[in-house]
Design an enzyme around this catalytic site. Structure first.
Site, mmCIF file in Angstrom:
data_model
loop_
_atom_site.group_PDB
_atom_site.id
_atom_site.type_symbol
_atom_site.label_atom_id
_atom_site.label_comp_id
_atom_site.label_asym_id
_atom_site.label_seq_id
_atom_site.Cartn_x
_atom_site.Cartn_y
_atom_site.Cartn_z
ATOM 1 N N ASN A 62 0.669 -1.207 0.212
ATOM 2 C CA ASN A 62 0.121 0.059 -0.023
ATOM 3 C C ASN A 62 0.808 1.148 0.000
ATOM 4 O O ASN A 62 1.864 1.403 0.593
ATOM 5 C CB ASN A 62 -0.776 -0.014 1.110
ATOM 6 C CG ASN A 62 -0.501 -0.066 2.603
ATOM 7 O OD1 ASN A 62 0.411 -0.576 2.750
ATOM 8 N ND2 ASN A 62 -1.018 0.688 3.568
ATOM 9 N N GLU A 64 0.564 5.481 0.618
ATOM 10 C CA GLU A 64 -0.572 6.628 1.031
ATOM 11 C C GLU A 64 -0.044 7.791 0.457
ATOM 12 O O GLU A 64 1.196 7.797 0.049
ATOM 13 C CB GLU A 64 -0.720 6.394 2.447
ATOM 14 C CG GLU A 64 -1.222 5.143 2.969
ATOM 15 C CD GLU A 64 -1.699 4.993 4.449
ATOM 16 O OE1 GLU A 64 -1.102 5.790 5.300
ATOM 17 O OE2 GLU A 64 -2.102 3.933 4.709
ATOM 18 N N CYS A 73 -4.193 0.742 -2.396
ATOM 19 C CA CYS A 73 -3.839 -0.532 -1.803
ATOM 20 C C CYS A 73 -2.990 -1.323 -2.272
ATOM 21 O O CYS A 73 -2.656 -1.349 -3.271
ATOM 22 C CB CYS A 73 -5.338 -1.205 -1.669
ATOM 23 S SG CYS A 73 -6.732 -0.601 -0.698
ATOM 24 N N GLU A 75 -3.182 -4.579 -2.840
ATOM 25 C CA GLU A 75 -3.662 -5.417 -3.956
ATOM 26 C C GLU A 75 -3.380 -4.792 -5.270
ATOM 27 O O GLU A 75 -3.005 -5.616 -6.179
ATOM 28 C CB GLU A 75 -4.852 -5.934 -3.543
ATOM 29 C CG GLU A 75 -5.046 -6.731 -2.347
ATOM 30 C CD GLU A 75 -5.422 -5.731 -1.092
ATOM 31 O OE1 GLU A 75 -4.853 -4.804 -0.962
ATOM 32 O OE2 GLU A 75 -6.144 -6.288 -0.088
ATOM 33 N N CYS A 112 -10.620 -4.674 0.144
ATOM 34 C CA CYS A 112 -11.701 -3.915 0.092
ATOM 35 C C CYS A 112 -12.455 -4.024 -1.326
ATOM 36 O O CYS A 112 -11.947 -4.843 -2.256
ATOM 37 C CB CYS A 112 -11.292 -2.418 -0.136
ATOM 38 S SG CYS A 112 -10.413 -1.807 -1.446
ATOM 39 N N CYS A 115 -10.699 -3.288 -4.685
ATOM 40 C CA CYS A 115 -9.478 -4.344 -4.982
ATOM 41 C C CYS A 115 -10.127 -5.631 -5.525
ATOM 42 O O CYS A 115 -9.907 -6.045 -6.566
ATOM 43 C CB CYS A 115 -8.629 -4.671 -3.888
ATOM 44 S SG CYS A 115 -7.642 -3.396 -3.547
#
Ligand code: THU
Length: 157
Positions: A62, A64, A73, A75, A112, A115
């Site tokens: 991930n 940010e 993310c 994934e 999530c 993803c």
């Protein structure tokens, strides 16, 4: 009117040692990928690894950003990287782990919705179910196909 239900099947392994060699190697790659996490805001580190049909493994973590929605993310970082670096090569399996303060979470983290939507698209491109392996400091869950994680997924066909 009829009431209907959806059953979701998944495999629950007591630990990573119970996995077969290929799944264990992919899970280990996801664990290694955590070191690439950039999470100065959430302090929640996620690693992912995609296995392609030719055996190549592509890692992601991930990322940010101060403008929060601009982050991504683990994934999707891994899948988009795999798609960009190895176009047209089927994505067979994806492993994910989450970590806090240097330790894997006690239970598997669940991807999530965004993803899952991206997984569904690459799965469709591959023409066969994507195996999704969710690891932790303890149990490992494995799903055969994105439909098992996200029934009634959007599909533009
Ligand atoms: N995150 C992932 O990398 N994967 C998920 O499936 C859920 C959440 C990241 C996004 C953000 O950097 C941090 O975890 C906290 O939400």
């Amino acid at each position: 009117m009829e009431n209907r239900s959806v059953t979701i099947n998944y495999e629950d392994y007591g630990s990573r040692e119970e996995l077969d060699a290929a799944d264990r190697a992919l899970l280990d790659a996801a664990i290694e990928a955590v070191s690439g996490s950039y999470a100065p805001y959430s302090h929640f580190n996620v690693g992912a690894a995609v296995r392609l049909a030719d055996g190549t493994v592509v890692k992601g973590a991930n990322q940010e950003n101060a403008a929060y929605p601009s982050g991504l993310c683990a994934e999707r970082t891994a899948m988009f990287s795999a798609g960009a670096l190895h176009p047209g090569v089927a994505m067979e399996a994806l492993a994910v782990v989450c970590s806090r303060e240097g330790a894997l979470t006690p239970n598997p983290g669940s991807p999530c919705g965004a993803c899952r939507q991206v997984m569904a698209q690459y799965e469709r491109e591959a023409g066969k179910p994507m195996r999704i392996i969710l690891g932790s400091g303890g149990h490992v869950w494995a799903f055969n196909g994105v439909e098992s994680l996200m029934p009634f997924i959007f599909n533009d066909l």
